[in-house]
Scaffold this motif. Structure first.
Motif, PDB file in Angstrom:
ATOM      1  N   ILE A  54     -15.960 -34.673 -55.731  1.00 23.37           N
ATOM      2  CA  ILE A  54     -15.124 -34.007 -56.745  1.00 23.37           C
ATOM      3  C   ILE A  54     -14.385 -32.810 -56.136  1.00 23.37           C
ATOM      4  CG2 ILE A  54     -15.183 -32.670 -58.897  1.00 23.37           C
ATOM      5  CD1 ILE A  54     -17.551 -34.393 -59.800  1.00 23.37           C
ATOM      6  N   GLY A  55     -15.090 -32.047 -55.290  1.00 27.37           N
ATOM      7  CA  GLY A  55     -14.481 -30.812 -54.755  1.00 27.37           C
ATOM      8  C   GLY A  55     -13.402 -31.067 -53.719  1.00 27.37           C
ATOM      9  N   ALA A  56     -13.550 -32.130 -52.922  1.00 26.09           N
ATOM     10  CA  ALA A  56     -12.616 -32.286 -51.805  1.00 26.09           C
ATOM     11  C   ALA A  56     -12.080 -33.711 -51.633  1.00 26.09           C
ATOM     12  CB  ALA A  56     -13.310 -31.842 -50.509  1.00 26.09           C
ATOM     13  N   LEU A  77     -22.514 -38.445 -48.174  1.00 25.16           N
ATOM     14  CA  LEU A  77     -21.541 -37.816 -49.066  1.00 25.16           C
ATOM     15  C   LEU A  77     -22.127 -37.728 -50.478  1.00 25.16           C
ATOM     16  CD1 LEU A  77     -17.798 -38.321 -48.967  1.00 25.16           C
ATOM     17  CD2 LEU A  77     -18.880 -38.774 -51.153  1.00 25.16           C
ATOM     18  N   HIS A  78     -21.928 -36.612 -51.144  1.00 19.04           N
ATOM     19  CA  HIS A  78     -22.482 -36.455 -52.501  1.00 19.04           C
ATOM     20  C   HIS A  78     -21.370 -36.156 -53.505  1.00 19.04           C
ATOM     21  CE1 HIS A  78     -22.070 -32.081 -52.047  1.00 19.04           C
ATOM     22  NE2 HIS A  78     -22.755 -32.143 -50.916  1.00 19.04           N
ATOM     23  N   LEU A  79     -21.783 -36.099 -54.764  1.00 18.95           N
ATOM     24  CA  LEU A  79     -20.817 -35.937 -55.853  1.00 18.95           C
ATOM     25  C   LEU A  79     -20.006 -34.637 -55.735  1.00 18.95           C
ATOM     26  CD1 LEU A  79     -19.998 -37.339 -58.556  1.00 18.95           C
ATOM     27  CD2 LEU A  79     -21.705 -35.908 -59.691  1.00 18.95           C
ATOM     28  N   MET A 126     -24.455 -27.785 -55.041  1.00 21.45           N
ATOM     29  CA  MET A 126     -24.922 -29.116 -54.623  1.00 21.45           C
ATOM     30  C   MET A 126     -24.562 -29.259 -53.146  1.00 21.45           C
ATOM     31  SD  MET A 126     -23.997 -32.920 -56.167  1.00 21.45           S
ATOM     32  CE  MET A 126     -24.776 -32.695 -57.757  1.00 21.45           C
ATOM     33  N   SER A 127     -25.539 -29.644 -52.338  1.00 25.39           N
ATOM     34  CA  SER A 127     -25.306 -29.624 -50.891  1.00 25.39           C
ATOM     35  C   SER A 127     -26.106 -30.727 -50.204  1.00 25.39           C
ATOM     36  CB  SER A 127     -25.728 -28.243 -50.381  1.00 25.39           C
ATOM     37  OG  SER A 127     -26.173 -28.313 -49.071  1.00 25.39           O
ATOM     38  N   LYS A 128     -25.561 -31.204 -49.077  1.00 21.19           N
ATOM     39  CA  LYS A 128     -26.277 -32.229 -48.307  1.00 21.19           C
ATOM     40  C   LYS A 128     -27.575 -31.669 -47.749  1.00 21.19           C
ATOM     41  CE  LYS A 128     -22.007 -33.625 -46.215  1.00 21.19           C
ATOM     42  NZ  LYS A 128     -21.622 -32.329 -45.637  1.00 21.19           N
ATOM     43  N   ILE A 176     -10.757 -27.971 -61.774  1.00 19.21           N
ATOM     44  CA  ILE A 176     -12.064 -28.301 -62.386  1.00 19.21           C
ATOM     45  C   ILE A 176     -12.923 -28.988 -61.326  1.00 19.21           C
ATOM     46  CG2 ILE A 176     -13.260 -29.642 -64.177  1.00 19.21           C
ATOM     47  CD1 ILE A 176     -10.839 -29.385 -65.907  1.00 19.21           C
ATOM     48  N   GLY A 177     -14.174 -28.547 -61.193  1.00 16.80           N
ATOM     49  CA  GLY A 177     -15.085 -29.194 -60.237  1.00 16.80           C
ATOM     50  C   GLY A 177     -15.010 -28.602 -58.843  1.00 16.80           C
ATOM     51  N   ALA A 178     -14.495 -27.378 -58.729  1.00 18.18           N
ATOM     52  CA  ALA A 178     -14.360 -26.759 -57.406  1.00 18.18           C
ATOM     53  C   ALA A 178     -15.712 -26.391 -56.816  1.00 18.18           C
ATOM     54  CB  ALA A 178     -13.492 -25.521 -57.503  1.00 18.18           C
ATOM     55  N   ARG A 179     -16.714 -26.216 -57.670  1.00 15.46           N
ATOM     56  CA  ARG A 179     -18.063 -25.900 -57.167  1.00 15.46           C
ATOM     57  C   ARG A 179     -19.076 -26.624 -58.054  1.00 15.46           C
ATOM     58  NH1 ARG A 179     -21.009 -21.698 -54.250  1.00 15.46           N
ATOM     59  NH2 ARG A 179     -19.074 -20.781 -53.576  1.00 15.46           N
ATOM     60  N   PRO A 228      -7.307 -28.961 -48.309  1.00 16.61           N
ATOM     61  CA  PRO A 228      -8.073 -29.269 -49.519  1.00 16.61           C
ATOM     62  C   PRO A 228      -9.574 -29.044 -49.297  1.00 16.61           C
ATOM     63  CG  PRO A 228      -7.328 -31.303 -48.457  1.00 16.61           C
ATOM     64  CD  PRO A 228      -6.783 -30.168 -47.644  1.00 16.61           C
ATOM     65  N   VAL A 229     -10.163 -28.155 -50.090  1.00 18.44           N
ATOM     66  CA  VAL A 229     -11.582 -27.809 -49.939  1.00 18.44           C
ATOM     67  C   VAL A 229     -12.176 -27.467 -51.291  1.00 18.44           C
ATOM     68  CG1 VAL A 229     -11.678 -26.904 -47.558  1.00 18.44           C
ATOM     69  CG2 VAL A 229     -10.860 -25.428 -49.407  1.00 18.44           C
ATOM     70  N   GLY A 230     -13.504 -27.449 -51.359  1.00 15.21           N
ATOM     71  CA  GLY A 230     -14.196 -26.918 -52.521  1.00 15.21           C
ATOM     72  C   GLY A 230     -14.162 -25.387 -52.465  1.00 15.21           C
ATOM     73  N   GLU A 231     -14.594 -24.803 -53.568  1.00 14.41           N
ATOM     74  CA  GLU A 231     -14.499 -23.338 -53.711  1.00 14.41           C
ATOM     75  C   GLU A 231     -15.324 -22.589 -52.663  1.00 14.41           C
ATOM     76  OE1 GLU A 231     -14.624 -19.489 -55.559  1.00 14.41           O
ATOM     77  OE2 GLU A 231     -16.425 -20.742 -55.527  1.00 14.41           O
ATOM     78  N   ASP A 232     -16.416 -23.228 -52.171  1.00 13.66           N
ATOM     79  CA  ASP A 232     -17.287 -22.567 -51.192  1.00 13.66           C
ATOM     80  C   ASP A 232     -16.553 -22.250 -49.887  1.00 13.66           C
ATOM     81  OD1 ASP A 232     -17.229 -25.446 -50.862  1.00 13.66           O
ATOM     82  OD2 ASP A 232     -18.799 -25.240 -49.366  1.00 13.66           O
ATOM     83  N   GLN A 233     -15.440 -22.939 -49.647  1.00 12.03           N
ATOM     84  CA  GLN A 233     -14.725 -22.731 -48.375  1.00 12.03           C
ATOM     85  C   GLN A 233     -13.564 -21.754 -48.496  1.00 12.03           C
ATOM     86  OE1 GLN A 233     -15.776 -23.729 -45.458  1.00 12.03           O
ATOM     87  NE2 GLN A 233     -17.527 -24.658 -46.499  1.00 12.03           N
TER      88      GLN A 233
HETATM   89  N1  AQP Z   1     -21.093 -28.539 -54.361  1.00 13.27           N
HETATM   90  C1  AQP Z   1     -19.819 -28.679 -54.027  1.00 13.27           C
HETATM   91  N2  AQP Z   1     -18.856 -28.641 -54.975  1.00 13.27           N
HETATM   92  C2  AQP Z   1     -17.542 -28.801 -54.634  1.00 13.27           C
HETATM   93  N3  AQP Z   1     -17.126 -29.010 -53.363  1.00 13.27           N
HETATM   94  C3  AQP Z   1     -18.068 -29.061 -52.406  1.00 13.27           C
HETATM   95  N4  AQP Z   1     -17.994 -29.250 -51.065  1.00 13.27           N
HETATM   96  C4  AQP Z   1     -19.242 -29.207 -50.547  1.00 13.27           C
HETATM   97  N5  AQP Z   1     -20.140 -28.998 -51.512  1.00 13.27           N
HETATM   98  C5  AQP Z   1     -19.447 -28.900 -52.676  1.00 13.27           C
HETATM   99  C6  AQP Z   1     -16.772 -29.468 -50.326  1.00 13.27           C
HETATM  100  O1  AQP Z   1     -16.943 -30.675 -49.581  1.00 13.27           O
HETATM  101  C7  AQP Z   1     -16.268 -30.546 -48.336  1.00 13.27           C
HETATM  102  C8  AQP Z   1     -17.217 -30.895 -47.210  1.00 13.27           C
HETATM  103  O2  AQP Z   1     -18.158 -29.824 -47.080  1.00 13.27           O
HETATM  104  P1  AQP Z   1     -19.477 -29.814 -46.220  1.00 13.27           P
HETATM  105  O3  AQP Z   1     -19.436 -30.880 -45.214  1.00 13.27           O
HETATM  106  O4  AQP Z   1     -19.777 -28.419 -45.764  1.00 13.27           O
HETATM  107  O5  AQP Z   1     -20.494 -30.237 -47.384  1.00 13.27           O
HETATM  108  P2  AQP Z   1     -21.935 -29.738 -47.859  1.00 13.27           P
HETATM  109  O6  AQP Z   1     -22.470 -30.790 -48.734  1.00 13.27           O
HETATM  110  O7  AQP Z   1     -21.859 -28.360 -48.365  1.00 13.27           O
HETATM  111  O8  AQP Z   1     -22.680 -29.858 -46.488  1.00 13.27           O
HETATM  112  P3  AQP Z   1     -23.932 -29.155 -45.926  1.00 13.27           P
HETATM  113  O9  AQP Z   1     -24.146 -29.761 -44.587  1.00 13.27           O
HETATM  114  O10 AQP Z   1     -25.045 -29.207 -46.893  1.00 13.27           O
HETATM  115  O11 AQP Z   1     -23.429 -27.714 -45.781  1.00 13.27           O
HETATM  116  P4  AQP Z   1     -23.906 -26.438 -46.589  1.00 13.27           P
HETATM  117  O12 AQP Z   1     -25.222 -26.152 -46.019  1.00 13.27           O
HETATM  118  O13 AQP Z   1     -22.828 -25.446 -46.241  1.00 13.27           O
HETATM  119  O14 AQP Z   1     -23.945 -26.725 -48.023  1.00 13.27           O
HETATM  120  C9  AQP Z   1     -15.743 -29.110 -48.246  1.00 13.27           C
HETATM  121  O15 AQP Z   1     -14.385 -29.092 -48.615  1.00 13.27           O
HETATM  122  C10 AQP Z   1     -16.561 -28.389 -49.281  1.00 13.27           C
HETATM  123  O16 AQP Z   1     -15.861 -27.285 -49.840  1.00 13.27           O
END
Ligand code: AQP
Length: 337
Positions: free
Chosen positions: A26-28, A20-22, A201-203, A187-190, A149-154
């Protein structure tokens, strides 16, 4: 069915594709915790989504368990919310298949996440990655969710869920599903990568320096923020001054989201100062919030039996809750009487 007559049902999930990351927090996830007292909550580890991309089977189960520990450490209470992993609730995969007859290729083709992930190699991607938003629709519609509840990317995927539910009602039977609303923080939706203010920011970002993980040490956090990409200008005193400065805007947004204030207020306090003084203040703020969660996360990870028991119990509650909607969907499609 209109939502105003129904109690809140909240459904959301996170992929166990890394820590899990920041951005997730913050987003979800912060929202998950607040919402636990506002309605019936179903929070799941999206392990069925995780297999749409290359993965190591021997690691997936442990990663799923760790993500459960992360959510609990953040404040998700398995006595209040139903916490489970998708794979233990076959209704998710079943409803996904049933909805595949309603989802349109054109709709899925327009999904920006699909386009981003597939890049120039869509022919080489798994079918699961393409139909990922149909599984998401099943996840949400199964429980008659009113809010997601989700971040803006969803946001686009939630629109698709609504489209699928509405088309199903039009084509087969009304009111089988609740048409849900997204809950996206103001605030912090993305939250953006620390290395590139234009990338989320992504895993799955190959650079660990791009994100702050729940498992990072205090020194890691300080060092990642110190090395975060910025520009040479001091912080402006108002929002207009952040125009065209994606990295600066991202750090100010993170500060505002964690401090529970506005970006304008952050700039009022730090305007005119360089990143040399802003970054340590931001690192201290992140550490003050993450350090206790991280300590709890590490304790929880050591108790695998307890985590497994929570997931088994959550799955049993989820299976029970999902049953009626799945049965109604089979009937509406003329598959069973
Ligand atoms: N950067 C972000 N800012 C705000 N919200 C975020 N979310 C993800 N990244 C951000 C929200 O977190 C929830 C879980 O989403 P996920 O499992 O798809 O997370 P991820 O880190 O985006 O995972 P991956 O595996 O790296 O996927 P991709 O490749 O799609 O980025 C969701 O509610 C998401 O909105």
């Amino acid at each position: 069915m209109t939502q105003t007559t129904k109690p809140k049902i909240i459904v959301s999930g996170i992929q166990p594709t890394g820590g899990l990351h920041l951005g997730n927090y913050i987003g979800a996830i912060r929202n998950y915790v607040t919402l636990q007292d506002e309605g019936r909550c179903f929070y799941f580890l999206a392990d069925l989504h995780a297999i749409t991309q290359p993965h190591v089977p021997a690691e997936l189960h442990a990663q799923t368990r760790e993500m459960a520990a992360a959510l609990i450490a953040c404040g998700v209470d398995p006595d209040k919310a139903v916490l489970f992993n998708q794979a233990r609730v076959p209704a998710h995969a079943e409803l996904c298949w049933l909805l595949n007859g309603t989802a349109r290729m054109g709709w899925l083709n327009r999904m920006t996440q699909w386009k981003d992930k597939a890049g120039k190699n869509s022919e080489g991607q798994s079918v699961g990655l393409f139909t990922y938003p149909v599984l998401q629709s099943a996840d949400v519609l199964l429980y008659q969710a009113t809010h997601v509840p989700v971040g803006e990317d969803q946001k686009q995927h939630i629109e698709l869920i609504r489209d699928i539910a509405n088309k199903f009602h039009h084509d087969f039977a009304p009111d089988v599903f609740t048409v849900p609303e997204p809950l996206i923080p103001a605030i912090g939706a993305r939250i953006m990568s620390l290395r590139d203010g234009k990338a989320k920011m992504s895993k799955s970002d190959p650079s660990d320096m791009s994100r702050i993980n729940l498992s990072d040490s205090v020194d890691d956090i300080a060092s990642k923020i110190k090395k975060a990409k910025t520009d040479p200008e001091p912080l402006p005193s108002d929002l207009a001054g952040l125009e065209g400065r994606a990295e600066a805007r991202n750090l100010v947004g993170i500060y505002a989201a964690l401090a529970g204030t506005s970006e304008a207020d952050v700039l009022r306090d730090f305007g005119g100062q360089g990143f040399g003084s802003f970054k340590p203040a931001l690192a201290d703020l992140v550490v003050s919030i993450f350090a206790p969660i991280t300590a709890r996360f590490k304790e929880l990870c050591a108790d695998t039996d307890m985590l497994d028991a929570i997931l088994v119990r959550g799955a049993s509650r989820a299976r029970e809750a999902a049953g009626p909607t799945l049965a109604r969907t089979y009937e509406a499609l003329g598959l069973v009487k």
